[in-house]
Write a protein that holds these residues in place. Structure first.
Motif, PDB file in Angstrom:
ATOM      1  N   ASN A 169       2.430   1.998  12.255  1.00 25.04           N
ATOM      2  CA  ASN A 169       3.835   1.815  12.585  1.00 25.04           C
ATOM      3  C   ASN A 169       4.660   2.070  11.335  1.00 25.04           C
ATOM      4  OD1 ASN A 169       6.105   1.175  14.058  1.00 25.04           O
ATOM      5  ND2 ASN A 169       5.122  -0.584  15.038  1.00 25.04           N
ATOM      6  N   THR A 170       5.985   2.026  11.485  1.00 27.61           N
ATOM      7  CA  THR A 170       6.804   2.084  10.287  1.00 27.61           C
ATOM      8  C   THR A 170       6.536   0.812   9.490  1.00 27.61           C
ATOM      9  OG1 THR A 170       8.597   0.984  11.408  1.00 27.61           O
ATOM     10  CG2 THR A 170       8.624   3.384  11.418  1.00 27.61           C
ATOM     11  N   THR A 171       6.729   0.907   8.189  1.00 29.36           N
ATOM     12  CA  THR A 171       6.347  -0.243   7.368  1.00 29.36           C
ATOM     13  C   THR A 171       7.215  -1.460   7.669  1.00 29.36           C
ATOM     14  OG1 THR A 171       7.688   0.780   5.638  1.00 29.36           O
ATOM     15  CG2 THR A 171       5.321   1.004   5.466  1.00 29.36           C
ATOM     16  N   GLY A 172       8.474  -1.207   8.060  1.00 29.99           N
ATOM     17  CA  GLY A 172       9.338  -2.328   8.422  1.00 29.99           C
ATOM     18  C   GLY A 172       8.737  -3.142   9.567  1.00 29.99           C
ATOM     19  N   GLU A 173       8.272  -2.426  10.583  1.00 41.62           N
ATOM     20  CA  GLU A 173       7.669  -3.083  11.741  1.00 41.62           C
ATOM     21  C   GLU A 173       6.370  -3.771  11.345  1.00 41.62           C
ATOM     22  OE1 GLU A 173       8.544  -3.143  15.103  1.00 41.62           O
ATOM     23  OE2 GLU A 173      10.510  -2.368  14.497  1.00 41.62           O
ATOM     24  N   LEU A 174       5.579  -3.061  10.517  1.00 36.94           N
ATOM     25  CA  LEU A 174       4.279  -3.631  10.127  1.00 36.94           C
ATOM     26  C   LEU A 174       4.464  -4.963   9.415  1.00 36.94           C
ATOM     27  CD1 LEU A 174       2.156  -0.613   8.862  1.00 36.94           C
ATOM     28  CD2 LEU A 174       1.812  -1.956  10.917  1.00 36.94           C
ATOM     29  N   MET A 175       5.515  -5.033   8.583  1.00 37.00           N
ATOM     30  CA  MET A 175       5.702  -6.266   7.817  1.00 37.00           C
ATOM     31  C   MET A 175       6.090  -7.428   8.723  1.00 37.00           C
ATOM     32  SD  MET A 175       7.187  -5.414   4.049  1.00 37.00           S
ATOM     33  CE  MET A 175       8.151  -3.983   4.362  1.00 37.00           C
ATOM     34  N   GLU A 176       6.577  -7.104   9.894  1.00 34.26           N
ATOM     35  CA  GLU A 176       6.927  -8.159  10.839  1.00 34.26           C
ATOM     36  C   GLU A 176       5.749  -8.570  11.719  1.00 34.26           C
ATOM     37  OE1 GLU A 176       9.791  -9.814  10.791  1.00 34.26           O
ATOM     38  OE2 GLU A 176      10.092  -8.580   9.002  1.00 34.26           O
ATOM     39  N   ASN A 177       4.728  -7.707  11.729  1.00 32.07           N
ATOM     40  CA  ASN A 177       3.571  -7.972  12.588  1.00 32.07           C
ATOM     41  C   ASN A 177       2.831  -9.244  12.150  1.00 32.07           C
ATOM     42  OD1 ASN A 177       0.662  -7.781  13.322  1.00 32.07           O
ATOM     43  ND2 ASN A 177       1.409  -5.980  14.419  1.00 32.07           N
ATOM     44  N   GLU A 178       2.542 -10.093  13.118  1.00 32.45           N
ATOM     45  CA  GLU A 178       1.924 -11.383  12.794  1.00 32.45           C
ATOM     46  C   GLU A 178       0.566 -11.213  12.108  1.00 32.45           C
ATOM     47  OE1 GLU A 178       3.133 -14.427  13.080  1.00 32.45           O
ATOM     48  OE2 GLU A 178       5.031 -13.542  13.736  1.00 32.45           O
ATOM     49  N   ASP A 179      -0.238 -10.301  12.650  1.00 28.56           N
ATOM     50  CA  ASP A 179      -1.572 -10.119  12.087  1.00 28.56           C
ATOM     51  C   ASP A 179      -1.504  -9.571  10.675  1.00 28.56           C
ATOM     52  OD1 ASP A 179      -2.917 -11.028  14.275  1.00 28.56           O
ATOM     53  OD2 ASP A 179      -2.858  -9.075  15.275  1.00 28.56           O
ATOM     54  N   VAL A 180      -0.618  -8.589  10.495  1.00 25.72           N
ATOM     55  CA  VAL A 180      -0.482  -8.017   9.159  1.00 25.72           C
ATOM     56  C   VAL A 180      -0.030  -9.093   8.194  1.00 25.72           C
ATOM     57  CG1 VAL A 180       0.770  -6.341   7.759  1.00 25.72           C
ATOM     58  CG2 VAL A 180      -0.015  -5.718  10.030  1.00 25.72           C
ATOM     59  N   LYS A 181       0.936  -9.871   8.629  1.00 19.71           N
ATOM     60  CA  LYS A 181       1.437 -10.956   7.786  1.00 19.71           C
ATOM     61  C   LYS A 181       0.302 -11.877   7.346  1.00 19.71           C
ATOM     62  CE  LYS A 181       6.210 -11.953   9.012  1.00 19.71           C
ATOM     63  NZ  LYS A 181       6.989 -12.833   9.906  1.00 19.71           N
ATOM     64  N   GLU A 182      -0.494 -12.256   8.306  1.00 18.03           N
ATOM     65  CA  GLU A 182      -1.504 -13.241   7.983  1.00 18.03           C
ATOM     66  C   GLU A 182      -2.689 -12.654   7.222  1.00 18.03           C
ATOM     67  OE1 GLU A 182      -2.128 -16.083  10.834  1.00 18.03           O
ATOM     68  OE2 GLU A 182      -3.820 -17.011   9.821  1.00 18.03           O
ATOM     69  N   PHE A 183      -3.165 -11.497   7.665  1.00 17.62           N
ATOM     70  CA  PHE A 183      -4.412 -11.002   7.080  1.00 17.62           C
ATOM     71  C   PHE A 183      -4.196 -10.054   5.907  1.00 17.62           C
ATOM     72  CE2 PHE A 183      -5.646 -12.218  11.386  1.00 17.62           C
ATOM     73  CZ  PHE A 183      -6.637 -13.127  11.065  1.00 17.62           C
ATOM     74  N   TYR A 184      -3.030  -9.434   5.825  1.00 21.34           N
ATOM     75  CA  TYR A 184      -2.811  -8.509   4.719  1.00 21.34           C
ATOM     76  C   TYR A 184      -1.806  -9.012   3.698  1.00 21.34           C
ATOM     77  CZ  TYR A 184      -5.784  -5.146   6.871  1.00 21.34           C
ATOM     78  OH  TYR A 184      -6.879  -4.517   7.377  1.00 21.34           O
ATOM     79  N   LEU A 185      -0.771  -9.723   4.175  1.00 19.01           N
ATOM     80  CA  LEU A 185       0.221 -10.223   3.233  1.00 19.01           C
ATOM     81  C   LEU A 185      -0.061 -11.656   2.823  1.00 19.01           C
ATOM     82  CD1 LEU A 185       3.342  -8.648   4.920  1.00 19.01           C
ATOM     83  CD2 LEU A 185       2.000  -7.759   3.032  1.00 19.01           C
ATOM     84  N   GLY A 186      -0.977 -12.281   3.527  1.00 15.18           N
ATOM     85  CA  GLY A 186      -1.383 -13.632   3.146  1.00 15.18           C
ATOM     86  C   GLY A 186      -0.304 -14.666   3.338  1.00 15.18           C
ATOM     87  N   ILE A 187       0.573 -14.427   4.301  1.00 12.22           N
ATOM     88  CA  ILE A 187       1.612 -15.429   4.553  1.00 12.22           C
ATOM     89  C   ILE A 187       1.056 -16.480   5.514  1.00 12.22           C
ATOM     90  CG2 ILE A 187       3.918 -15.821   5.508  1.00 12.22           C
ATOM     91  CD1 ILE A 187       4.501 -12.877   4.778  1.00 12.22           C
ATOM     92  N   GLN A 188       0.937 -17.698   5.023  1.00  7.34           N
ATOM     93  CA  GLN A 188       0.419 -18.781   5.850  1.00  7.34           C
ATOM     94  C   GLN A 188       1.545 -19.320   6.712  1.00  7.34           C
ATOM     95  OE1 GLN A 188      -2.475 -20.505   6.168  1.00  7.34           O
ATOM     96  NE2 GLN A 188      -3.765 -19.527   4.606  1.00  7.34           N
ATOM     97  N   GLN A 189       1.330 -19.264   7.988  1.00  2.00           N
ATOM     98  CA  GLN A 189       2.384 -19.790   8.848  1.00  2.00           C
ATOM     99  C   GLN A 189       1.872 -21.019   9.558  1.00  2.00           C
ATOM    100  OE1 GLN A 189       3.214 -16.433  11.277  1.00  2.00           O
ATOM    101  NE2 GLN A 189       5.275 -16.271  10.399  1.00  2.00           N
TER     102      GLN A 189
END
Lengths: 314, 256
Positions: free
Chosen positions: B220-240
């Motif tokens: 996807n576009t990177t903007g969309e990817l950064m909003e993706n829950e899975d990407v957030k959790e598994f690639y960006l390491g954002i703990q929600q």
């Protein structure tokens, strides 16, 4: 007096006479200059070893035989085709370059990636092969190679220098200078260095790596041919003259096997020191002195004079 | 419009392992595209396939509309693909100047090279001070800069970069990524970027592919990817605060 005593005295006198340093300065310089000429030939053959080893990691034990073939090619051109000397030199260089390229294209290319042991066996086999083929073509006689320079020895103070020796030293210096300029300033020369340092990155730059190997084989065959043309008039021309490669090998190791300046310095050290040893110590020491020097240097500096420790990449 | 590079269902082996199992992707001219993925996902294999080191078993690599699968590395460079390898791979015993010169090895327009070298030194002022020194004596960051500069000098139409941030300090990583952006903007070079540093590469690139064990699982576009829950959790390491009230290790990636 008993004979044993006399015998012992005689032996002691003989040894002390043999090892007594003769403070003969003229003789020293005489031996030094002729040793330098011999050392130049060692240096050129060692240079051939190093060029091929650095680029392809093959130790070419046939380097001495390359020299022999080059000398015979030049001899045939002069003797049978009556080509003038300087044109012969150019033609021989071209023929040997073609020989190097063909050897790489037809044989070495298929051996890339084989274990080092098979490559060593192959080059030893190649040396034998070239020796016997040379024997078939040019017979096993010893020939006299016409010297390009003649005339009286040149007096430098009280030291007499043979014009042949002058030519050897001068030609070697010129060749080394040309090689230096080639490796330092031309695109091809730098690409050759690049290939020998990092093949993967050389591919990334679009360098034709296989082509570079051919260039290296051609280059070292040409250097060997120059060595042959220089050595043959002062020594002899015979199918077994390639055995001098066995003396050049310690020169390459001494310099650190893989360093071009090292090969040259190593060749000079061995040529000069063995000549001095032969003159001042015992005559028969001359033949083993190269190895004695080598052992002594390697004990102190195992990586050779100009070698660098193999570094592990982090 | 035909994209600059298009992989169609590429399959290739890395040694005995089928490392790429049918990957398709597209790189448009002038873009920065990022490929993200964990170790062993096949990112490096994709780049090496594009630059001609690995021949794909199946599929097509269309570069400017022509299939370049099976070309050797030299031909790939001639076509305008230059690869900045993982781990820098500079020529240790050559000087910085000579390394840069090798970058322009295949170029015919020798006259413009020196002005291009000047521009590279503007991007990387650190290299200017070390211009006559051996590349082996440079620091890791400087070597990375040299590898990138060397690649730019071949004037590639597609620049592929393998882990430019590997082994560098955070400040240097930021600097390198800024320069990657500048190279893209000021020179109009198309860049295909492989990275483990997901946050920075998503911020840098305009489009992203997420690779897992040899397959593209998300793009996807990177903007969309950064909003993706899975990407957030598994690639960006954002703990929600977990939406489903489950522990992190119990959560599954949706794309599997």
């Amino acid at each position: 007096m008993d004979t044993n005593y006399i015998r012992r005295r005689y032996l002691i006198a003989w040894i002390s006479d043999a090892i007594k340093p003769r403070r003969d300065i003229v003789m020293f310089w005489q031996l030094f200059t002729s040793g330098m000429a011999l050392g130049c030939v060692y240096a050129l053959i060692a240079l051939g070893f190093v060029l091929i080893y650095k680029a392809t990691e093959v130790i070419n034990f046939a380097q001495g035989e390359f020299m022999m073939v080059g000398a015979f090619v030049a001899f045939s051109l002069i003797h049978f085709a009556h080509v003038p000397f300087w044109i012969t030199v150019v033609l021989t260089l071209l023929i040997m370059a073609a020989f190097g390229v063909l050897l790489d294209r037809l044989v070495m290319r298929f051996l890339v990636g084989e274990p080092a042991f098979s490559l060593v066996m192959f080059t030893i086999g190649l040396a034998l092969f070239l020796r016997s083929v040379a024997g078939m073509i040019w017979s096993t006689d010893t020939f006299a190679f016409p010297s390009p320079v003649s005339g009286e020895a040149i007096q430098l103070g009280s030291v007499a220098i043979a014009p042949g020796d002058m030519l050897v030293v001068g030609a070697t210096a010129l060749l080394v200078l040309l090689l230096y300029l080639f490796f330092r300033f031309t695109n091809l020369g730098i690409a050759l260095q690049a290939t020998s340092q990092n093949q993967f990155a050389a591919y990334l730059m679009g360098i034709n790596v296989e082509g570079m190997f051919s260039v290296v084989w051609a280059l070292s065959a040409m250097v060997a041919a120059v060595a042959g043309i220089l050595l043959a008039p002062t020594l002899f021309l015979h199918k077994d003259m390639g055995f001098i490669g066995l003396k050049a090998f310690p020169a390459a190791v001494l310099g650190g096997f893989g360093s071009i300046p090292g090969a040259i310095v190593g060749g000079l050290i061995i040529g000069i020191s063995e000549n001095l040893a032969g003159g001042f110590l015992l005559p028969w020491v001359k033949d083993i002195f190269a190895y004695l020097v080598l052992i002594a240097v390697l004990i102190v500096r195992p990586e050779g004079l100009f070698g660098i420790h193999e570094k592990k990449k982090v | 419009m035909e994209p600059l590079l298009r992989l169609k269902n590429i399959e290739c082996y890395y040694g005995p392992v089928l490392a790429i199992k049918g990957v398709s992707l597209m790189v448009n001219k002038g873009d920065i595209v990022a490929i993200l993925g964990a170790n062993g996902a096949g990112k490096t294999t994709i780049l090496r396939t594009i630059s001609g080191f690995i021949e794909p078993e199946k599929g097509e690599i269309l570069f400017e509309g022509k299939n370049i699968a099976g070309l050797n590395p030299q031909q790939a460079v001639r076509r305008g693909i230059c690869h900045v390898p993982e781990g820098r791979e500079v020529f240790d015993e050559l000087t910085v100047a000579e390394n840069l010169r090798m970058g322009a090895y295949l170029r015919k327009d020798r006259r413009n090279v020196s002005s291009d070298v000047k521009r590279v030194l503007e991007y990387f002022p650190a290299l200017r001070q070390r211009y006559r020194q051996r590349a082996g004596w440079l620091s890791g960051g400087e070597q990375q800069m040299l590898a990138i500069g060397r690649a730019i000098l071949s004037k590639p139409r597609l620049l592929t970069m393998d882990e430019p941030s590997l082994g560098l300090s955070p400040i240097l990583v930021k600097e390198i990524f800024q320069i990657i952006r500048r190279i893209n903007k000021e020179e109009g070079r198309t860049i295909l970027l492989v990275e483990q540093n997901a946050r920075l590469s998503l911020q840098t690139a305009s489009y992203g592919y997420i690779l897992e064990v040899g397959r593209v699982v998300l793009d996807n576009t990177t903007g969309e990817l950064m909003e993706n829950e899975d990407v957030k959790e598994f690639y960006l390491g954002i703990q929600q605060e977990s939406i489903r009230g489950k522990k992190r290790w119990k959560r599954k990636k949706v794309w599997r």
